[in-house]
Design a protein around this motif. Structure first.
Motif, PDB file in Angstrom:
ATOM      1  N   LEU A 135       5.551  -4.072   3.203  1.00  0.00           N
ATOM      2  CA  LEU A 135       5.666  -2.824   3.190  1.00  0.00           C
ATOM      3  C   LEU A 135       5.352  -2.680   4.637  1.00  0.00           C
ATOM      4  CD1 LEU A 135       3.134  -1.649   0.475  1.00  0.00           C
ATOM      5  CD2 LEU A 135       5.630  -1.608   0.558  1.00  0.00           C
ATOM      6  N   ASP A 136       6.410  -1.601   5.270  1.00  0.00           N
ATOM      7  CA  ASP A 136       5.980  -1.040   6.439  1.00  0.00           C
ATOM      8  C   ASP A 136       5.258   0.366   6.287  1.00  0.00           C
ATOM      9  OD1 ASP A 136       7.227  -2.816   8.149  1.00  0.00           O
ATOM     10  OD2 ASP A 136       9.279  -2.081   7.556  1.00  0.00           O
ATOM     11  N   VAL A 137       5.441   1.013   5.225  1.00  0.00           N
ATOM     12  CA  VAL A 137       4.744   2.324   4.954  1.00  0.00           C
ATOM     13  C   VAL A 137       4.254   2.296   3.427  1.00  0.00           C
ATOM     14  CG1 VAL A 137       6.968   3.474   4.268  1.00  0.00           C
ATOM     15  CG2 VAL A 137       4.946   4.901   4.613  1.00  0.00           C
ATOM     16  N   SER A 138       2.990   2.301   3.337  1.00  0.00           N
ATOM     17  CA  SER A 138       2.294   2.420   1.971  1.00  0.00           C
ATOM     18  C   SER A 138       1.837   3.413   1.352  1.00  0.00           C
ATOM     19  CB  SER A 138       1.151   1.036   2.317  1.00  0.00           C
ATOM     20  OG  SER A 138       0.421   0.968   1.049  1.00  0.00           O
ATOM     21  N   SER A 139       2.525   3.985   0.623  1.00  0.00           N
ATOM     22  CA  SER A 139       2.111   5.147  -0.350  1.00  0.00           C
ATOM     23  C   SER A 139       2.647   5.120  -1.508  1.00  0.00           C
ATOM     24  CB  SER A 139       2.666   6.199   0.632  1.00  0.00           C
ATOM     25  OG  SER A 139       2.328   7.680  -0.146  1.00  0.00           O
ATOM     26  N   SER A 140       2.329   5.848  -2.482  1.00  0.00           N
ATOM     27  CA  SER A 140       2.794   6.182  -3.856  1.00  0.00           C
ATOM     28  C   SER A 140       3.686   7.573  -3.779  1.00  0.00           C
ATOM     29  CB  SER A 140       1.978   6.123  -4.978  1.00  0.00           C
ATOM     30  OG  SER A 140       0.900   7.269  -4.862  1.00  0.00           O
ATOM     31  N   ASP A 141       3.354   8.207  -2.570  1.00  0.00           N
ATOM     32  CA  ASP A 141       3.958   9.598  -2.521  1.00  0.00           C
ATOM     33  C   ASP A 141       5.641   9.723  -1.852  1.00  0.00           C
ATOM     34  OD1 ASP A 141       4.525  12.196  -2.169  1.00  0.00           O
ATOM     35  OD2 ASP A 141       3.068  12.744  -0.720  1.00  0.00           O
ATOM     36  N   GLN A 142       6.451   9.943  -2.907  1.00  0.00           N
ATOM     37  CA  GLN A 142       7.834   9.958  -2.123  1.00  0.00           C
ATOM     38  C   GLN A 142       7.986  10.921  -1.064  1.00  0.00           C
ATOM     39  OE1 GLN A 142       8.946  11.101  -6.135  1.00  0.00           O
ATOM     40  NE2 GLN A 142       9.829  12.704  -5.379  1.00  0.00           N
ATOM     41  N   HIS A 143       7.230  11.998  -0.866  1.00  0.00           N
ATOM     42  CA  HIS A 143       7.365  12.808   0.142  1.00  0.00           C
ATOM     43  C   HIS A 143       6.778  12.266   1.614  1.00  0.00           C
ATOM     44  CE1 HIS A 143       9.060  15.653  -2.511  1.00  0.00           C
ATOM     45  NE2 HIS A 143       7.883  15.713  -3.286  1.00  0.00           N
ATOM     46  N   THR A 144       6.095  11.284   1.535  1.00  0.00           N
ATOM     47  CA  THR A 144       5.529  10.403   2.528  1.00  0.00           C
ATOM     48  C   THR A 144       6.372   9.239   2.869  1.00  0.00           C
ATOM     49  OG1 THR A 144       3.182  10.938   1.951  1.00  0.00           O
ATOM     50  CG2 THR A 144       3.711   8.933   3.436  1.00  0.00           C
ATOM     51  N   VAL A 145       6.928   8.452   1.774  1.00  0.00           N
ATOM     52  CA  VAL A 145       7.841   7.301   2.132  1.00  0.00           C
ATOM     53  C   VAL A 145       9.348   7.693   2.619  1.00  0.00           C
ATOM     54  CG1 VAL A 145       9.016   5.481   0.879  1.00  0.00           C
ATOM     55  CG2 VAL A 145       6.532   5.966   0.392  1.00  0.00           C
ATOM     56  N   LYS A 146       9.994   8.760   2.026  1.00  0.00           N
ATOM     57  CA  LYS A 146      11.161   9.107   2.460  1.00  0.00           C
ATOM     58  C   LYS A 146      11.287   9.512   4.009  1.00  0.00           C
ATOM     59  CE  LYS A 146      15.402  11.894   1.332  1.00  0.00           C
ATOM     60  NZ  LYS A 146      16.040  12.318   0.369  1.00  0.00           N
ATOM     61  N   PRO A 147      10.306  10.400   4.355  1.00  0.00           N
ATOM     62  CA  PRO A 147      10.264  11.072   6.016  1.00  0.00           C
ATOM     63  C   PRO A 147      10.100   9.570   6.784  1.00  0.00           C
ATOM     64  CG  PRO A 147       9.090  12.393   4.796  1.00  0.00           C
ATOM     65  CD  PRO A 147       9.335  11.131   3.647  1.00  0.00           C
ATOM     66  N   GLY A 166       5.553   4.216 -15.799  1.00  0.00           N
ATOM     67  CA  GLY A 166       5.190   2.640 -15.799  1.00  0.00           C
ATOM     68  C   GLY A 166       5.732   2.001 -14.542  1.00  0.00           C
ATOM     69  N   PHE A 167       6.394   2.645 -13.650  1.00  0.00           N
ATOM     70  CA  PHE A 167       6.995   1.843 -12.653  1.00  0.00           C
ATOM     71  C   PHE A 167       6.595   2.679 -11.191  1.00  0.00           C
ATOM     72  CE2 PHE A 167       9.779   0.836 -16.018  1.00  0.00           C
ATOM     73  CZ  PHE A 167      10.016  -0.314 -15.799  1.00  0.00           C
ATOM     74  N   PRO A 168       5.106   2.479 -10.762  1.00  0.00           N
ATOM     75  CA  PRO A 168       4.839   3.419  -9.500  1.00  0.00           C
ATOM     76  C   PRO A 168       5.426   2.672  -8.283  1.00  0.00           C
ATOM     77  CG  PRO A 168       3.173   1.698 -10.109  1.00  0.00           C
ATOM     78  CD  PRO A 168       4.232   1.669 -11.337  1.00  0.00           C
ATOM     79  N   LEU A 169       5.883   3.813  -7.535  1.00  0.00           N
ATOM     80  CA  LEU A 169       6.094   3.410  -6.048  1.00  0.00           C
ATOM     81  C   LEU A 169       4.968   3.066  -5.201  1.00  0.00           C
ATOM     82  CD1 LEU A 169       8.577   3.549  -3.739  1.00  0.00           C
ATOM     83  CD2 LEU A 169       7.588   6.021  -3.515  1.00  0.00           C
ATOM     84  N   ILE A 170       5.006   2.044  -4.674  1.00  0.00           N
ATOM     85  CA  ILE A 170       3.850   1.631  -3.543  1.00  0.00           C
ATOM     86  C   ILE A 170       4.246   1.691  -2.260  1.00  0.00           C
ATOM     87  CG2 ILE A 170       3.010   0.027  -5.410  1.00  0.00           C
ATOM     88  CD1 ILE A 170       3.867  -2.286  -3.961  1.00  0.00           C
ATOM     89  N   GLY A 171       5.660   1.710  -1.865  1.00  0.00           N
ATOM     90  CA  GLY A 171       5.695   2.176  -0.419  1.00  0.00           C
ATOM     91  C   GLY A 171       7.207   1.447   0.062  1.00  0.00           C
ATOM     92  N   LEU A 185      12.895  -0.307  -0.903  1.00  0.00           N
ATOM     93  CA  LEU A 185      11.759   0.298  -1.693  1.00  0.00           C
ATOM     94  C   LEU A 185      10.860  -0.548  -2.401  1.00  0.00           C
ATOM     95  CD1 LEU A 185      13.498   3.886  -2.336  1.00  0.00           C
ATOM     96  CD2 LEU A 185      12.090   3.276  -0.586  1.00  0.00           C
ATOM     97  N   VAL A 186       9.818  -0.485  -2.790  1.00  0.00           N
ATOM     98  CA  VAL A 186       8.922  -1.475  -3.528  1.00  0.00           C
ATOM     99  C   VAL A 186       8.212  -0.754  -4.684  1.00  0.00           C
ATOM    100  CG1 VAL A 186       7.122  -3.367  -3.409  1.00  0.00           C
ATOM    101  CG2 VAL A 186       8.524  -2.779  -1.432  1.00  0.00           C
ATOM    102  N   TYR A 187       8.537  -1.289  -5.896  1.00  0.00           N
ATOM    103  CA  TYR A 187       7.776  -0.757  -6.947  1.00  0.00           C
ATOM    104  C   TYR A 187       6.957  -1.641  -7.625  1.00  0.00           C
ATOM    105  CZ  TYR A 187      10.850   3.225  -6.480  1.00  0.00           C
ATOM    106  OH  TYR A 187      11.624   4.599  -6.117  1.00  0.00           O
ATOM    107  N   HIS A 188       5.834  -1.305  -8.677  1.00  0.00           N
ATOM    108  CA  HIS A 188       5.290  -2.524  -9.385  1.00  0.00           C
ATOM    109  C   HIS A 188       5.650  -2.097 -10.732  1.00  0.00           C
ATOM    110  CE1 HIS A 188       1.877  -4.402  -6.795  1.00  0.00           C
ATOM    111  NE2 HIS A 188       3.106  -4.913  -6.521  1.00  0.00           N
TER     112      HIS A 188
END
Length: 249
Positions: A135-147, A166-171, A185-188
């Motif tokens: 990850l370069d940006v670690s967040s599950s908030d799409q409004h944080t990752v996209k910008p 069941g597939f959370p975004l992690i960054g 994009l990375v999901y778990h």
């Protein structure tokens, strides 16, 4: 021992070709993140490799040759003479052979390029896990990752959090694929990481996901909304397909 700038420069070419061991790869990646000059060399090498790999000779018969063959066939059909002309047969056969050969070579070249991309996708996925550069940006908030990607790439990827499914975004992070910078994009899914690589599509035509399995990893590739996607994971194919359906929803 940490390598200096000149030593790293000598490793860029084998790094691009995937020939370095894990330690050298990690040190080279760290240097590239901090050195614009070496990063420019790396991008130029990747662009050159892509250009060389995508240069395809034109095997289609020239338009004037096709017109001449058709005209000769029409003249032959109208002719009342039943003269046997071996050169006409030879010319027609040669033209057909060129067309068939061109189609076969085009399909072979395209398949080879797809194989290369799949290998890169898997290599990038594995390297992101081994080199702890997931990850370069670690967040599950799409409004944080996209910008975070604004100003770093020349396209705007769609970023969605699928935690409710069941597939959370992690960054996310920047990566390289096919000689250009792409979004990863990375999901778990139950502790199984999923890398999703995104870049602009060259065709713009939506396609359904196609599946490949290589070295224990499942890869799905598809095109949606003028973007090309690759999803890769050691997750089973059924769950990975479900994940791609959710991304397109």
């Amino acid at each position: 021992m940490t390598m200096d700038h000149e030593q790293i420069r000598e490793l860029i070419h084998p790094y691009v070709d995937g020939e370095l061991d894990l330690v050298a790869t990690r040190e080279t990646e760290q240097h590239l993140r901090n050195c614009a000059d070496c990063r420019g060399i790396e991008q130029a090498l990747r662009a050159l490799r892509e250009t060389l790999g995508s240069s395809q000779p034109a095997y289609r018969a020239p338009s004037h040759l096709r017109k001449n063959v058709r005209a000769a066939l029409r003249r032959e059909a109208r002719s009342t003479e039943k003269t046997f002309n071996p050169w006409m047969i030879f010319g027609t056969g040669a033209a057909c052979a060129l067309i068939v050969l061109g189609a076969v070579l085009f399909q072979t070249t395209r398949a080879s390029r797809n194989e290369t991309i799949v290998d890169e996708v898997i290599a990038n996925h594995v390297r992101s896990l081994l080199a702890t550069h997931l990850l370069d940006v670690s967040s599950s908030d799409q409004h944080t990752v996209k910008p975070w990607f604004d100003g770093k790439i020349d396209f705007a990827p769609e970023v969605r959090d699928l935690s409710g499914d069941g597939f959370p975004l992690i960054g996310g992070r920047l990566d390289y694929l096919g000689g250009r910078t792409v979004v990863a994009l990375v999901y778990h899914r139950n502790k199984h990481p999923i890398n999703v690589f995104i870049m602009p599509s060259t065709t713009g035509r939506d396609t359904s996901p196609s599946a490949m399995t290589r070295r224990g990893y499942n890869v799905l590739s598809w095109t949606h909304n003028e973007m090309k996607y690759w999803a890769v994971s050691d997750l089973n194919e059924a769950e990975l397909r479900r994940f791609t359906e959710l991304l397109e929803r």
